[in-house]
Design a protein around this motif. Sequence first.
Motif, PDB file in Angstrom:
ATOM      1  N   ALA A 280      -9.832  27.163 -23.852  1.00  0.00           N
ATOM      2  CA  ALA A 280      -8.461  27.475 -23.521  1.00  0.00           C
ATOM      3  C   ALA A 280      -8.322  27.683 -22.203  1.00  0.00           C
ATOM      4  O   ALA A 280      -7.338  27.210 -21.676  1.00  0.00           O
ATOM      5  CB  ALA A 280      -8.009  28.725 -24.380  1.00  0.00           C
ATOM      6  N   TYR A 281      -9.101  28.486 -21.599  1.00  0.00           N
ATOM      7  CA  TYR A 281      -8.934  28.813 -19.845  1.00  0.00           C
ATOM      8  C   TYR A 281      -8.936  27.615 -19.331  1.00  0.00           C
ATOM      9  O   TYR A 281      -8.139  27.322 -18.387  1.00  0.00           O
ATOM     10  CB  TYR A 281     -10.040  29.643 -19.478  1.00  0.00           C
ATOM     11  N   ALA A 282      -9.733  26.598 -19.526  1.00  0.00           N
ATOM     12  CA  ALA A 282      -9.685  25.478 -18.794  1.00  0.00           C
ATOM     13  C   ALA A 282      -8.379  24.613 -19.173  1.00  0.00           C
ATOM     14  O   ALA A 282      -7.977  24.064 -17.957  1.00  0.00           O
ATOM     15  CB  ALA A 282     -10.899  24.395 -19.175  1.00  0.00           C
ATOM     16  N   TYR A 283      -8.048  24.640 -20.220  1.00  0.00           N
ATOM     17  CA  TYR A 283      -6.744  23.776 -20.342  1.00  0.00           C
ATOM     18  C   TYR A 283      -5.424  24.291 -19.938  1.00  0.00           C
ATOM     19  O   TYR A 283      -4.532  23.951 -19.478  1.00  0.00           O
ATOM     20  CB  TYR A 283      -6.753  23.448 -21.961  1.00  0.00           C
ATOM     21  N   GLN A 288      -1.700  23.302 -14.091  1.00  0.00           N
ATOM     22  CA  GLN A 288      -1.347  23.973 -12.986  1.00  0.00           C
ATOM     23  C   GLN A 288      -2.101  23.287 -11.584  1.00  0.00           C
ATOM     24  O   GLN A 288      -1.500  23.484 -10.501  1.00  0.00           O
ATOM     25  CB  GLN A 288      -1.663  25.562 -12.592  1.00  0.00           C
ATOM     26  N   GLN A 289      -2.769  22.224 -11.798  1.00  0.00           N
ATOM     27  CA  GLN A 289      -3.604  21.698 -10.689  1.00  0.00           C
ATOM     28  C   GLN A 289      -2.544  20.587  -9.896  1.00  0.00           C
ATOM     29  O   GLN A 289      -1.918  19.994 -10.623  1.00  0.00           O
ATOM     30  CB  GLN A 289      -4.973  20.912 -11.128  1.00  0.00           C
ATOM     31  N   ALA A 302      -3.015  18.815 -22.053  1.00  0.00           N
ATOM     32  CA  ALA A 302      -3.961  20.012 -21.941  1.00  0.00           C
ATOM     33  C   ALA A 302      -3.221  21.128 -22.383  1.00  0.00           C
ATOM     34  O   ALA A 302      -3.981  21.916 -23.267  1.00  0.00           O
ATOM     35  CB  ALA A 302      -4.001  20.285 -20.139  1.00  0.00           C
ATOM     36  N   LEU A 303      -2.081  21.467 -22.268  1.00  0.00           N
ATOM     37  CA  LEU A 303      -1.441  22.440 -23.143  1.00  0.00           C
ATOM     38  C   LEU A 303      -1.416  22.534 -24.502  1.00  0.00           C
ATOM     39  O   LEU A 303      -1.736  23.558 -25.167  1.00  0.00           O
ATOM     40  CB  LEU A 303       0.249  22.772 -22.665  1.00  0.00           C
ATOM     41  N   SER A 304      -1.438  21.104 -25.135  1.00  0.00           N
ATOM     42  CA  SER A 304      -1.515  21.172 -26.641  1.00  0.00           C
ATOM     43  C   SER A 304      -3.255  21.415 -26.889  1.00  0.00           C
ATOM     44  O   SER A 304      -3.247  22.237 -28.111  1.00  0.00           O
ATOM     45  CB  SER A 304      -1.007  19.740 -27.064  1.00  0.00           C
ATOM     46  N   LYS A 360      -9.792  34.794 -18.720  1.00  0.00           N
ATOM     47  CA  LYS A 360     -10.845  35.224 -17.875  1.00  0.00           C
ATOM     48  C   LYS A 360     -11.456  36.438 -17.704  1.00  0.00           C
ATOM     49  O   LYS A 360     -12.560  36.693 -17.536  1.00  0.00           O
ATOM     50  CB  LYS A 360     -10.377  34.771 -16.458  1.00  0.00           C
ATOM     51  N   THR A 361     -10.259  37.602 -17.600  1.00  0.00           N
ATOM     52  CA  THR A 361     -10.875  38.944 -17.557  1.00  0.00           C
ATOM     53  C   THR A 361     -11.549  39.422 -18.954  1.00  0.00           C
ATOM     54  O   THR A 361     -12.614  40.134 -18.715  1.00  0.00           O
ATOM     55  CB  THR A 361      -9.828  39.773 -17.461  1.00  0.00           C
ATOM     56  N   THR A 362     -11.097  39.023 -19.984  1.00  0.00           N
ATOM     57  CA  THR A 362     -11.529  39.519 -21.208  1.00  0.00           C
ATOM     58  C   THR A 362     -12.850  39.148 -21.313  1.00  0.00           C
ATOM     59  O   THR A 362     -14.046  39.810 -21.912  1.00  0.00           O
ATOM     60  CB  THR A 362     -10.797  39.121 -22.357  1.00  0.00           C
TER      61      THR A 362
END
Length: 367
Positions: A280-283, A288-289, A302-304, A360-362
């Motif tokens: 999920a983090y990668a997608y 945003q790239q 990617a969002l899907s 990322k934090t969790t």
Amino acid sequence: MKKQFLVSSMLVMFAMVSFTSCKKDSEDVIPPYTVPDTYNFTGANYTSSTNRVKMMLELDVYMKSATTVKLDGSKTTNMFNNTNNPFANAALNSSGIKLADKTTDASQFKGYIDLLVSNSQSNDVLASKGNFGYLMRSATSKIIVGADGYEYGQVALKGMMGSLFFKQAMDILSAVPADATVALQEQHWDEAFGYLAVPADYSPDKDYTVAPLNALVFPEKPALWGGYLAERGKNITAGKIIWEAFRKGRAAIAVKDIKVRDQAITDIQMIWEKLAANAAYAYMNIPQQSANVGNFGTQFHALSEAHGFIETLKYRVKAKSKLSDADYNTMWNIITTNDAYTLVGETGFTKLKQIATILKTTYSLPE
């Protein structure tokens, strides 16, 4: 006489305690055992879970044909419920199992599939905000999206990887009682392993990407979650950890090494959840790239996928999870109350960054 009786009674009691203690110590001794390099355990049977993986793969192939075919809703319904012999693999039709009965929130995921069917009827119409149709990812690749920009074939696939395969594995492993017979524990363990969708001789060091990860070559090659062990799991060594834990836990069951078995359960549950979060983090980051900004086909695809993997986290083992309900609800509300056009059009991608930061934090995810 009374004194002699008392002494005799005490000796008998001492003997009984000693015998019981020796018996307990004997029962607690765990014999030496080895963990095999493959999952070729005697009597291992995970046919039911493997067959559901095969069903999902066939359904996915059909859903992906939406770019060129106007999908038939009766066919997807039959594939979801295993009615009217819908599968090319005839053995699946007579298997006595189906996707629907093991999919948590089945109506919601069937709804995603139905949306794809509806959207595919305009697979020759360029999509725009408020209008479903197709979007180009590249000069030769397109996707089918809804009026909100989401690619519901991906939402359904990645979401069902969570609500069916992940959820079933998590529940099965959580529910195996330590005092169950060895045979029953092994049966449950095997079923959970089958949902990982890797070959019995899987290796986290082997390159399986020479063929499409979701091609109908399973179980000779990994598929679905098995494919994601490499695709989104290498930087967290997900394949190595899960593969070792499944083999170690299965070997431990045979000799009643409950401590090792329970640690293996925790390792599987935690790293599998982290794998979903890492995907999920990668997608969340792909839209945003800079190279992808303005390419709605790439951004929405990617969002899907992120949508599906975030939904997977709903089925985590909450007692062990690092993700709070509050943070999960924040992510879910963002992804479901905003259309894709809004999310990628927001200055600075504030909402996407908010989700990425939570993940990322969790989970202490690497960049």
